[in-house]
Every structure is written in C-alpha cells, then in structure tokens.
Scaffold this motif. Structure first.
Motif, short mmCIF file in Angstrom:
data_model
loop_
_atom_site.label_atom_id
_atom_site.label_comp_id
_atom_site.label_asym_id
_atom_site.label_seq_id
_atom_site.Cartn_x
_atom_site.Cartn_y
_atom_site.Cartn_z
N HIS A 53 -17.57 27.00 18.25
CA HIS A 53 -18.41 27.72 17.30
C HIS A 53 -19.55 28.40 18.05
O HIS A 53 -20.12 27.82 18.97
CB HIS A 53 -18.99 26.75 16.26
CG HIS A 53 -20.04 27.37 15.38
ND1 HIS A 53 -21.32 26.89 15.30
CD2 HIS A 53 -19.99 28.45 14.57
CE1 HIS A 53 -22.03 27.63 14.46
NE2 HIS A 53 -21.24 28.58 14.00
N HIS A 60 -20.95 34.03 12.62
CA HIS A 60 -20.58 32.66 12.93
C HIS A 60 -19.10 32.61 13.29
O HIS A 60 -18.24 32.38 12.44
CB HIS A 60 -20.88 31.75 11.74
CG HIS A 60 -22.30 31.86 11.26
ND1 HIS A 60 -23.31 31.07 11.75
CD2 HIS A 60 -22.88 32.70 10.37
CE1 HIS A 60 -24.46 31.40 11.17
NE2 HIS A 60 -24.21 32.39 10.34
N ASN A 62 -15.77 31.05 15.04
CA ASN A 62 -15.35 29.69 15.36
C ASN A 62 -13.85 29.61 15.59
O ASN A 62 -13.10 30.50 15.20
CB ASN A 62 -15.80 28.71 14.26
CG ASN A 62 -14.92 28.77 13.03
OD1 ASN A 62 -13.78 28.33 13.04
ND2 ASN A 62 -15.47 29.32 11.94
N TRP A 67 -10.18 26.00 10.26
CA TRP A 67 -10.18 27.44 10.02
C TRP A 67 -8.97 28.12 10.65
O TRP A 67 -8.41 29.04 10.06
CB TRP A 67 -11.45 28.07 10.58
CG TRP A 67 -12.70 27.73 9.83
CD1 TRP A 67 -13.22 26.49 9.60
CD2 TRP A 67 -13.59 28.65 9.18
NE1 TRP A 67 -14.39 26.58 8.88
CE2 TRP A 67 -14.64 27.88 8.61
CE3 TRP A 67 -13.62 30.03 9.06
CZ2 TRP A 67 -15.69 28.47 7.91
CZ3 TRP A 67 -14.68 30.62 8.37
CH2 TRP A 67 -15.70 29.85 7.80
N LEU A 136 -21.34 31.94 -1.61
CA LEU A 136 -21.58 30.67 -0.93
C LEU A 136 -21.66 29.51 -1.91
O LEU A 136 -21.51 28.35 -1.52
CB LEU A 136 -22.85 30.75 -0.09
CG LEU A 136 -22.85 31.76 1.05
CD1 LEU A 136 -24.13 31.64 1.86
CD2 LEU A 136 -21.63 31.58 1.95
N VAL A 139 -18.09 27.97 -1.84
CA VAL A 139 -17.54 27.58 -0.55
C VAL A 139 -18.18 26.26 -0.14
O VAL A 139 -19.40 26.09 -0.24
CB VAL A 139 -17.80 28.66 0.52
CG1 VAL A 139 -17.28 28.22 1.87
CG2 VAL A 139 -17.16 29.98 0.10
N ILE A 142 -19.59 24.79 5.68
CA ILE A 142 -19.20 25.75 6.71
C ILE A 142 -20.30 25.77 7.77
O ILE A 142 -21.42 25.34 7.51
CB ILE A 142 -18.99 27.18 6.14
CG1 ILE A 142 -20.25 27.66 5.41
CG2 ILE A 142 -17.78 27.23 5.23
CD1 ILE A 142 -20.16 29.09 4.92
N LYS A 145 -24.27 26.90 7.11
CA LYS A 145 -24.42 27.31 5.71
C LYS A 145 -25.83 26.96 5.22
O LYS A 145 -26.29 25.83 5.39
CB LYS A 145 -23.39 26.61 4.83
CG LYS A 145 -23.49 27.00 3.35
CD LYS A 145 -22.47 26.25 2.51
CE LYS A 145 -22.57 26.62 1.04
NZ LYS A 145 -21.57 25.90 0.22
N TRP A 184 -17.37 33.68 9.86
CA TRP A 184 -17.96 34.23 8.64
C TRP A 184 -19.31 34.87 8.95
O TRP A 184 -19.90 34.65 10.00
CB TRP A 184 -18.11 33.14 7.58
CG TRP A 184 -19.29 32.23 7.73
CD1 TRP A 184 -19.41 31.15 8.56
CD2 TRP A 184 -20.54 32.31 7.02
NE1 TRP A 184 -20.64 30.56 8.41
CE2 TRP A 184 -21.35 31.24 7.47
CE3 TRP A 184 -21.03 33.18 6.04
CZ2 TRP A 184 -22.64 31.02 6.98
CZ3 TRP A 184 -22.32 32.97 5.55
CH2 TRP A 184 -23.10 31.90 6.01
N PHE A 204 -15.48 36.25 5.13
CA PHE A 204 -14.80 35.21 5.90
C PHE A 204 -13.45 35.71 6.42
O PHE A 204 -12.71 36.39 5.72
CB PHE A 204 -14.53 33.99 5.01
CG PHE A 204 -15.75 33.38 4.39
CD1 PHE A 204 -16.41 32.32 4.99
CD2 PHE A 204 -16.26 33.88 3.18
CE1 PHE A 204 -17.54 31.76 4.41
CE2 PHE A 204 -17.39 33.32 2.59
CZ PHE A 204 -18.03 32.26 3.22
N TRP A 206 -10.10 33.64 8.04
CA TRP A 206 -9.51 32.34 8.37
C TRP A 206 -8.00 32.43 8.29
O TRP A 206 -7.45 33.40 7.77
CB TRP A 206 -10.05 31.25 7.47
CG TRP A 206 -9.97 31.49 5.98
CD1 TRP A 206 -8.86 31.87 5.26
CD2 TRP A 206 -11.04 31.35 5.02
NE1 TRP A 206 -9.17 31.96 3.92
CE2 TRP A 206 -10.50 31.64 3.74
CE3 TRP A 206 -12.37 30.97 5.11
CZ2 TRP A 206 -11.26 31.59 2.58
CZ3 TRP A 206 -13.12 30.93 3.96
CH2 TRP A 206 -12.58 31.23 2.71
N ILE A 212 -9.75 25.32 5.15
CA ILE A 212 -10.84 26.03 4.49
C ILE A 212 -10.30 26.97 3.42
O ILE A 212 -10.87 27.11 2.33
CB ILE A 212 -11.72 26.79 5.52
CG1 ILE A 212 -12.88 27.50 4.83
CG2 ILE A 212 -10.91 27.78 6.33
CD1 ILE A 212 -13.94 26.60 4.26
#
Length: 232
Positions: A53, A60, A62, A67, A136, A139, A142, A145, A184, A204, A206, A212
């Motif tokens: 990450h 962000h 990762n 993910w 958010l 979700v 994460i 966050k 994200w 996002f 993924w 996720i």
C-alpha cells in the motif's frame, strides 16, 4: 521501469507502454468547447515489491489480497481490463451534459433542486477488473478511510461527470498503469483546497469478484435503484 511491470506478460506491458505514450484520453464531447480533457498518462508514484500500500496526494494504491484477489499469482485481474472498464465509464460521461448531477449513497433521496440523480454504488466491469464509484458510507474498511457519518450532506455529492472523470483518469494512471496495482481516491483529488475528510465519494479499482468487490452492495440486488441514470 516500475517494479511491478516485469511481472506482467509482454502483451500487457506493450499495452501499458502504448497507453502511456499515446495518452489514452477520456473526455466528453464538450471538450472541444472548453471542457477539460482527461488523460490516463499522469504517473506520480510507484509501488515497490516490498509494499502492499502506498499513499500519495490522496491516491491510495495497493496490492492487498482482498483487492487484487488472493488465489492467482501475481494478479487475479488484468490491467488491460481496467483500461476497458474506464472506457465504459467514458461512454456514460460522453452522454452526460456539462451540468452538475447529484451522486447518491445507498438509500439517499434525491433532491430535485440539486440536479439529476446518479445512484451509487455504480460499477463498470470488464472481465477481471471493476471500476466502482461509491459513497464512503457504503464501503467498509479501506486504507486511510476517513471517519464517515451519515447526514443529508454526506450522503450526496454534487458534481459534473467530467469532475468525477478527472479522478478516474488520475487513479487509473497512477495506480493501474504506473504502480501496477489497484486502489482508490476521493473524486475531487484535483480540488485545490479539498481534503479527503470532506469527500464522501470515492473512486475505486479492484479485481472483479474480490473480497472488497463482494463487500460493497449492488443496489439492484437489494431492491434499490442502481445503474439507471437519466441523462436528459
């Protein structure tokens, strides 16, 4: 050379190289009239082999198993699928007018004075990669966050599709193309005085079917409005 790129097959590396060289652009038909054009060729960071990450400028990136998918090595998603998912978003952005829409969390009620509603979460899936726009509030945990509390203000964002698109382009360029990862970012990553704490809408990337992905609700499966958008 970004550390992750040698892990990719030659075809993917060629695709990524061409994307960076030819400036894959996503822009609305209004671009010629002065609307900003968007490019997936603005790399700003890279993820080292020892990292899972990295946080830079509200992006962000990762390679967390939840993910990218833990069952396939090195990836359960294909970066070229992420680019095609961006093209699906581009199709909707091209249909949108150069006006603000209201982007709504699950269960939020649209306010007519704030423009046409876009119900979230909203997914753009191509094969192994999914681009998701989500509040958010909807979700779970994460990386980085911020605290989120549901209010009438936090359950909606008023923004143009091109404003959302800038962050889609930046995140795709930085995480998918440059870092060879997913991740994200807040939608208004380009806003000069914006902070992540004031941004209830996230962009996002993924792996499709990842942990996720499965954890974020699909509005159509829980009896709520989802992918329908009135572009008129």
């Amino acid at each position: 050379m970004v550390p992750f790129l040698p892990l990719l097959n030659n075809g993917v590396r060629v695709l990524i190289a061409l994307a960076c060289l030819t400036h894959i652009a996503i822009s609305s038909p209004l671009a010629a009239a002065g609307s900003p054009s968007l490019s997936l060729s603005q790399p700003s960071t890279a993820l080292n082999a020892s990292e899972d990450h990295v946080h830079q400028n509200s992006l962000h990136c990762n390679r967390l198993p939840a993910w990218i998918g833990a069952d396939s090595a090195p990836y359960a998603y294909r970066p070229e699928d992420c680019l095609r998912a961006v093209n699906l978003f581009r199709g909707d952005m091209g249909k949108a007018h150069n006006v603000a829409y209201q982007w709504l969390a699950l269960g939020a009620v649209a306010l007519p004075e704030l423009g046409q509603p876009v119900y979230l979460p909203r997914r753009y899936t191509w094969g192994s990669c999914t681009l998701t726009l989500a509040s958010l509030l909807d979700v779970g945990p994460i990386p980085d966050k911020p605290p989120t509390t549901r209010t009438k203000g936090s359950e909606r964002v008023v923004a143009k599709w091109t404003e959302i698109g800038r962050s889609v382009a930046t995140l795709g360029s930085t995480c998918v193309l440059e870092a060879g990862a997913v991740g994200w970012a807040p939608y208004d990553v380009f806003a000069r005085q914006s902070t992540i704490r004031s941004t209830p809408l996230g962009i996002f990337f993924w792996a499709t079917g990842s942990e996720i992905d499965k954890s974020v609700p699909d509005p159509s499966k829980v009896g709520l409005k989802g992918d329908d958008v009135d572009f008129l």
